[in-house]
Design a protein around this motif. Structure first.
Motif, short mmCIF file in Angstrom:
data_model
loop_
_atom_site.label_atom_id
_atom_site.label_comp_id
_atom_site.label_asym_id
_atom_site.label_seq_id
_atom_site.Cartn_x
_atom_site.Cartn_y
_atom_site.Cartn_z
N CYS A 65 0.83 -1.21 0.00
CA CYS A 65 0.00 0.00 0.00
C CYS A 65 0.87 1.26 0.00
N ASP A 66 1.90 1.28 0.84
CA ASP A 66 2.78 2.45 0.92
C ASP A 66 3.52 2.67 -0.40
N THR A 118 1.15 3.81 -3.25
CA THR A 118 0.77 5.21 -3.06
C THR A 118 1.92 6.15 -3.41
N ARG A 157 -5.09 9.53 -10.58
CA ARG A 157 -4.62 9.20 -9.24
C ARG A 157 -5.74 8.59 -8.40
N ILE A 177 -5.77 4.77 -6.83
CA ILE A 177 -5.74 4.61 -5.37
C ILE A 177 -7.03 4.00 -4.83
N ALA A 236 -7.92 2.45 -1.01
CA ALA A 236 -8.15 3.65 -0.19
C ALA A 236 -8.67 3.32 1.21
#
Length: 200
Positions: free
Chosen positions: A150-151, A154, A167, A171, A175
């Motif tokens: 996830c990090d 992103t 974007r 995401i 989210a």
């Protein structure tokens, strides 16, 4: 497909996939009370070095059938600085982390994470596909894997010159996924006394 049947089919596949390694493992004179490099034979050391270098699928299958080697692999993975060219299968990396939790060290976990797919090398289509995979699989993955994916996803999206709607679309699948508190491996310090022992 019936879940019990699926598990049985996977077990058969796993046994088939490790059959090629069985002669080495069955001949190994495993000595659990010996120091790291001396508890297994040099042939077995070479085998695990190869398995660590690959996508980890065969490695975790072997460890599930020969759990006595889990501690050795986790310890050896600390020194695996060169094992980064072949990316890890994400599911296999997650299974390895679950198996190795008792033997966690910062460098072991870092080196597993280093083998995960590189988001900066993915196309937008691939990023979208991976976001969908995270959304589908994150409940089954080790929290370290989910947090990292996830990090990194992103961060990769933030660095690209994209339209705001692009974007949002990329995401959106992740989210709602919350970062989980888990083993902290990303501090700047390294493991204490990370000396690589000689194979003697």
């Amino acid at each position: 497909m019936d879940e019990a049947y699926a598990r049985k089919a996977r077990l058969i596949d796993d046994i088939s996939s490790i059959e090629q390694y069985r002669p080495i493992l069955e001949r190994d004179d495993f000595q659990s009370d010996e120091p790291h490099w001396r508890c297994i034979s040099k042939n077995t050391i070479s085998l695990f070095q190869v398995l660590i270098d690959q996508d980890l699928s065969d490695l975790v299958n072997v460890l599930e059938h020969y759990p006595r080697y889990v501690e050795w692999v986790c310890e050896h993975f600390r020194y695996a600085y060169s094992y980064s060219e072949n990316e890890a299968d994400v599911d296999a990396a997650s299974r390895l982390l679950f198996m190795g939790e008792t033997y966690f060290s910062k460098q072991f976990v870092r080196n597993v994470v280093r083998k995960l797919p590189k988001f900066e090398e993915m196309s937008l289509e691939e990023l979208g596909q991976f976001a969908a995979q995270i959304a589908k699989c994150h409940h089954d993955w080790h929290p370290i894997i989910t947090n990292h994916c996830c990090d990194s996803l992103t961060e990769s999206i933030a660095k690209r010159n994209l339209h705001p709607l692009q974007r949002i679309a990329l995401i959106k699948p992740i989210a709602a996924i919350k970062r989980q508190k888990t083993y902290e491996y990303d501090a700047e310090d390294r493991d204490a006394v990370l000396d690589i022992p000689y194979m003697t």
